[in-house]
Design a protein around this motif. Structure first.
Motif, PDB file in Angstrom:
ATOM      1  N   LEU A  69       8.054  -7.145  -4.697  1.00  0.00           N
ATOM      2  CA  LEU A  69       8.675  -6.687  -5.538  1.00  0.00           C
ATOM      3  C   LEU A  69       7.536  -6.014  -6.397  1.00  0.00           C
ATOM      4  N   ILE A  70       7.794  -4.803  -6.593  1.00  0.00           N
ATOM      5  CA  ILE A  70       6.868  -3.912  -7.512  1.00  0.00           C
ATOM      6  C   ILE A  70       7.175  -3.168  -8.737  1.00  0.00           C
ATOM      7  N   GLY A  71       6.394  -3.176  -9.640  1.00  0.00           N
ATOM      8  CA  GLY A  71       6.839  -2.496 -10.770  1.00  0.00           C
ATOM      9  C   GLY A  71       5.709  -1.497 -11.360  1.00  0.00           C
ATOM     10  N   SER A  72       5.936  -0.408 -11.949  1.00  0.00           N
ATOM     11  CA  SER A  72       5.076   0.532 -12.645  1.00  0.00           C
ATOM     12  C   SER A  72       5.521   1.241 -13.374  1.00  0.00           C
ATOM     13  N   ASP A  73       4.578   1.893 -14.203  1.00  0.00           N
ATOM     14  CA  ASP A  73       5.050   3.247 -15.135  1.00  0.00           C
ATOM     15  C   ASP A  73       5.882   2.552 -16.176  1.00  0.00           C
ATOM     16  N   PHE A  74       5.473   1.154 -16.774  1.00  0.00           N
ATOM     17  CA  PHE A  74       6.152   0.855 -17.723  1.00  0.00           C
ATOM     18  C   PHE A  74       5.910   1.313 -19.231  1.00  0.00           C
ATOM     19  N   GLY A  75       6.716   1.514 -20.055  1.00  0.00           N
ATOM     20  CA  GLY A  75       6.575   2.433 -21.204  1.00  0.00           C
ATOM     21  C   GLY A  75       7.878   2.350 -22.062  1.00  0.00           C
ATOM     22  N   VAL A  76       7.653   3.273 -23.107  1.00  0.00           N
ATOM     23  CA  VAL A  76       9.036   3.220 -23.895  1.00  0.00           C
ATOM     24  C   VAL A  76       9.228   4.898 -24.072  1.00  0.00           C
ATOM     25  N   THR A  77      10.392   5.401 -23.880  1.00  0.00           N
ATOM     26  CA  THR A  77      10.873   6.685 -24.179  1.00  0.00           C
ATOM     27  C   THR A  77      11.994   6.709 -25.341  1.00  0.00           C
ATOM     28  N   THR A  78      12.268   7.983 -25.880  1.00  0.00           N
ATOM     29  CA  THR A  78      13.196   8.153 -26.735  1.00  0.00           C
ATOM     30  C   THR A  78      14.538   8.863 -25.941  1.00  0.00           C
TER      31      THR A  78
ATOM     32  N   LYS B 288      -4.599   4.468   0.817  1.00  0.00           N
ATOM     33  CA  LYS B 288      -5.245   3.754  -0.258  1.00  0.00           C
ATOM     34  C   LYS B 288      -4.437   3.078  -1.059  1.00  0.00           C
ATOM     35  N   SER B 289      -4.830   1.983  -1.193  1.00  0.00           N
ATOM     36  CA  SER B 289      -3.941   1.159  -2.139  1.00  0.00           C
ATOM     37  C   SER B 289      -3.717   1.318  -3.566  1.00  0.00           C
ATOM     38  N   SER B 290      -2.739   1.418  -4.271  1.00  0.00           N
ATOM     39  CA  SER B 290      -2.924   1.452  -5.929  1.00  0.00           C
ATOM     40  C   SER B 290      -3.185   0.249  -6.492  1.00  0.00           C
ATOM     41  N   LEU B 291      -3.493  -0.929  -5.693  1.00  0.00           N
ATOM     42  CA  LEU B 291      -3.631  -1.936  -6.322  1.00  0.00           C
ATOM     43  C   LEU B 291      -5.287  -1.784  -6.583  1.00  0.00           C
ATOM     44  N   PRO B 292      -5.790  -2.505  -7.502  1.00  0.00           N
ATOM     45  CA  PRO B 292      -7.304  -2.886  -7.673  1.00  0.00           C
ATOM     46  C   PRO B 292      -7.796  -3.276  -6.775  1.00  0.00           C
TER      47      PRO B 292
ATOM     48  N   ASP C 156       0.706  -1.146  -0.016  1.00  0.00           N
ATOM     49  CA  ASP C 156      -0.027  -0.085  -0.089  1.00  0.00           C
ATOM     50  C   ASP C 156       0.964   1.340  -0.107  1.00  0.00           C
ATOM     51  N   LYS C 157       2.193   1.290   0.380  1.00  0.00           N
ATOM     52  CA  LYS C 157       2.933   2.351   0.627  1.00  0.00           C
ATOM     53  C   LYS C 157       3.712   2.825  -0.692  1.00  0.00           C
ATOM     54  N   TYR C 158       3.501   2.114  -1.871  1.00  0.00           N
ATOM     55  CA  TYR C 158       3.784   2.109  -3.117  1.00  0.00           C
ATOM     56  C   TYR C 158       3.349   3.573  -3.764  1.00  0.00           C
ATOM     57  N   PRO C 159       4.181   4.349  -4.262  1.00  0.00           N
ATOM     58  CA  PRO C 159       3.421   5.817  -4.583  1.00  0.00           C
ATOM     59  C   PRO C 159       2.648   5.779  -5.853  1.00  0.00           C
ATOM     60  N   SER C 160       3.153   4.886  -6.949  1.00  0.00           N
ATOM     61  CA  SER C 160       2.331   4.700  -8.099  1.00  0.00           C
ATOM     62  C   SER C 160       1.577   3.563  -8.576  1.00  0.00           C
ATOM     63  N   LYS C 161       0.679   3.524  -9.499  1.00  0.00           N
ATOM     64  CA  LYS C 161      -0.278   2.594  -9.831  1.00  0.00           C
ATOM     65  C   LYS C 161       0.624   1.316 -10.052  1.00  0.00           C
ATOM     66  N   ILE C 162       0.251   0.299  -9.466  1.00  0.00           N
ATOM     67  CA  ILE C 162       1.071  -0.882  -9.486  1.00  0.00           C
ATOM     68  C   ILE C 162       0.464  -1.604 -10.534  1.00  0.00           C
ATOM     69  N   GLU C 163       1.536  -2.098 -11.529  1.00  0.00           N
ATOM     70  CA  GLU C 163       1.232  -2.814 -12.998  1.00  0.00           C
ATOM     71  C   GLU C 163       1.755  -4.216 -12.649  1.00  0.00           C
ATOM     72  N   ALA C 164       2.792  -4.370 -11.780  1.00  0.00           N
ATOM     73  CA  ALA C 164       3.281  -5.800 -11.639  1.00  0.00           C
ATOM     74  C   ALA C 164       3.710  -5.902 -10.114  1.00  0.00           C
ATOM     75  N   LEU C 165       3.578  -7.211  -9.641  1.00  0.00           N
ATOM     76  CA  LEU C 165       3.613  -7.462  -8.116  1.00  0.00           C
ATOM     77  C   LEU C 165       4.102  -8.844  -8.149  1.00  0.00           C
ATOM     78  N   ILE C 166       5.027  -8.987  -7.250  1.00  0.00           N
ATOM     79  CA  ILE C 166       5.214 -10.462  -6.458  1.00  0.00           C
ATOM     80  C   ILE C 166       5.661 -10.330  -5.070  1.00  0.00           C
ATOM     81  N   ALA C 167       4.683 -10.846  -4.354  1.00  0.00           N
ATOM     82  CA  ALA C 167       4.924 -10.887  -2.836  1.00  0.00           C
ATOM     83  C   ALA C 167       4.901 -12.288  -2.187  1.00  0.00           C
ATOM     84  N   ALA C 168       5.695 -12.477  -1.200  1.00  0.00           N
ATOM     85  CA  ALA C 168       5.408 -13.691  -0.383  1.00  0.00           C
ATOM     86  C   ALA C 168       5.993 -13.492   0.924  1.00  0.00           C
ATOM     87  N   ASN C 169       5.605 -14.330   1.910  1.00  0.00           N
ATOM     88  CA  ASN C 169       5.843 -14.239   3.325  1.00  0.00           C
ATOM     89  C   ASN C 169       6.226 -15.592   3.986  1.00  0.00           C
ATOM     90  N   PHE C 170       7.646 -16.178   4.133  1.00  0.00           N
ATOM     91  CA  PHE C 170       7.699 -17.434   4.638  1.00  0.00           C
ATOM     92  C   PHE C 170       9.055 -17.476   5.358  1.00  0.00           C
TER      93      PHE C 170
END
Length: 533
Positions: free
Chosen positions: A312-321, A415-419, A254-268
């Motif tokens: 592990l969280i990823g966001s803002d994927f895109g292509v730039t020049t 407020k979580s950036s996850l749906p 929930d602390k992640y500042p951008s809209k989350i587009e990829a996520l891997i989470a575990a607790n062992f």
């Protein structure tokens, strides 16, 4: 009973869904035919019509199996095949003779058989047909033109004469698979996995003894659902009960500042790693190896660093020049402007013992693998790639930029950036995986051929996201579920995927037509002269 893997295709379910989607075999086979020569289309259509009248009962599931075995003396053998119900054995014999006019139908102990192509043999009685093949390297007895005395024919004899107690029906895990509803299913029995002589010299086999996995796949409205369950060996069960998993840390998400587009989470529990090494009896070997190579820490020191919750969280994927003037330290003759991927990534792992981390990092610094920068250890390779490493008393961070890490650290769970529905699925699970496929596709730039853009547009209209969750092990059993979700939640996913495949097929044909119509596609065209060196 000695099968390594068994697969189950619910033919009736799938054909019913294909029919409801207004699909037929003609439309599918025509897509793969050659427009210039319709023979392949006619052949495929004729074959399907022949199968429908072949005596095979398509209302019953089609089963498939894979098995391995052998010895050092006789060599390793592998076998696989398909098992189908018959409703008319005489119609099936007629079907086989029409397809293989020169082949002879032979009689086994209580079944008939015919040798087919590629070492396959069809064996059948009044109720069932088995298409099978068995290979064992250079050890290949029998007559392959008739199938008589071959390894495959010997296996068919065993299958058609075996007792119930010798069949897969006597295996507990298989019966659990059969009871699960779905369009497709699988059962994997670790006791029958291919032998590995090196692992056989350790206690590794005890980790898998008595374990199996089952899974199902269903084409539902708006999604394809995969469910799976694994049954652990007693050894793994005891280890997991001693070092149980916990729920994923939603606060770290929930602390992640951008809209989350990829996520891997575990607790062992990280101590599970040392528990496995000790069970196998290789923990001392691992520590001695570290000591011999002058590392000032043990495996236990590494394990003690972490709590076990990772994100592990990823966001803002895109292509730039981007304009590049140098590459890998070399100055380019002139700057190059190119498209490069852009993204934000953050890895966060809970720290349990900072002193153990300092001990390990200090030893790595002596090896030249880490650098002490004002009390904060850095990995040179990460830094040169633009990533930031930071370790506090509570967290181990790797971020794609210092700005992202600062925003994440200063952020408070809100407020979580996850749906909301994704967050709800993850809550209480010991592991989770999520990718917002549609959001990532939207960032793909509009470039390439017309066909490429049509495929991209179709993909954007079809795929939504994929989410997988894993439950903590209980009583030696672990389960999980994965959903590939589509944009239209009212359409059956099998129908949607078939439409997608047909559309892609049309675009590929269009692409090939353009290539065939191009000057270089004409065999009479004159090629330009070969340039000089």
């Amino acid at each position: 009973k000695d099968a390594y893997a068994v697969f189950d295709l619910n033919t009736k379910n799938i054909l019913d869904k294909v029919t409801k989607a207004n699909f037929n075999f003609d439309s599918l086979s025509k897509m793969f035919s050659d427009d210039g020569n319709d023979t392949s289309f006619k052949k495929a259509t004729t074959e399907w019509n022949d199968i429908k009248t072949s005596g095979i009962d398509l209302d019953q599931p089609i089963m498939g199996f894979v098995k391995t075995g052998g010895s050092i003396m006789s060599g390793q053998a592998s076998a696989f095949g398909f098992v189908m119900a018959l409703k008319d054995a005489s119609a099936f014999e007629k079907y086989l003779k029409n397809k293989n006019a020169t082949r002879e139908i032979k009689k086994g102990e209580n079944y008939s058989y015919m040798a087919l192509e590629e070492d396959f043999i069809a064996g059948w009685n009044d109720n069932v047909v088995i298409f099978a093949a068995k290979h064992a390297g250079s050890f290949s007895p029998g007559t392959y033109s008739t199938g008589e005395g071959t390894l495959t024919q010997q296996m068919l004899t065993t299958l058609f004469t075996q007792k119930e107690s010798e069949s897969i029906n006597s295996v507990d895990g298989f019966n659990k698979m059969v009871k699960n509803s779905g369009d497709m299913a699988f059962f994997i029995n670790a006791d029958n996995q291919p032998a590995n002589p090196l692992l056989g010299m350790t206690k590794f086999s005890d980790l898998t003894k008595g374990s199996y996995a089952i899974g199902t796949a269903s084409f539902d409205d708006g999604k394809i659902t995969f469910s799976f369950t694994s049954h652990s060996s007693d050894a793994v069960k005891n280890l997991v009960e001693k070092y149980p998993s916990k729920s994923v840390n939603l606060n770290d998400i929930d602390k992640y500042p951008s809209k989350i587009e990829a996520l891997i989470a575990a607790n062992f529990d990280p101590r599970l790693l040392t528990g496995v090494l000790k069970f196998l009896g290789v923990d001392e070997l691992a520590n001695n190896t570290l000591q011999q190579n002058n590392f000032g820490f043990t495996i236990d020191d590494v394990v003690k660093i972490f709590q076990g919750d990772i994100t592990l969280i990823g966001s803002d994927f895109g292509v730039t020049t981007k304009t590049i003037s140098s590459y890998n330290g070399y100055q380019l003759p002139q700057p190059v402007t190119t498209n490069v991927p852009q993204y934000k990534l953050l890895f966060n792992a809970g720290v349990a013992d900072k002193k153990s981390y300092n001990k390990v990092a200090g030893s790595m610094e002596e090896k030249g693998w880490m650098v002490d920068n004002n009390g904060q250890y850095e990995i040179p390779g990460l830094a040169s790639a633009g990533f930031t490493l930071k370790v506090t008393d509570k967290n181990f961070y790797i971020a794609s930029s210092p700005e992202l890490l600062q925003q994440y650290e200063s952020g408070a769970p809100g407020k979580s950036s996850l749906p909301a529905d994704i967050r709800s699925k993850i809550n209480g699970k010991s592991g989770a995986f999520y990718i917002d496929i549609n959001q990532i596709l939207q960032a793909v730039p509009a470039s390439g051929s017309e066909e490429d853009m049509l495929v991209l547009d179709k993909s954007k209209a079809l795929f939504k996201d994929i989410v997988a969750t894993f439950d903590a092990s209980k009583g030696g059993e672990s389960s999980g579920q994965m959903e590939l979700r589509l944009m239209n939640d009212k359409e059956n996913s099998l129908s949607a995927m078939l439409h997608f495949v047909l559309d892609i097929g049309k675009y590929e044909k269009s692409r090939h037509h353009k290539m065939d119509d191009s000057p270089l596609g004409d065999s009479t065209s004159t090629l330009p002269p070969t340039p000089s060196k």
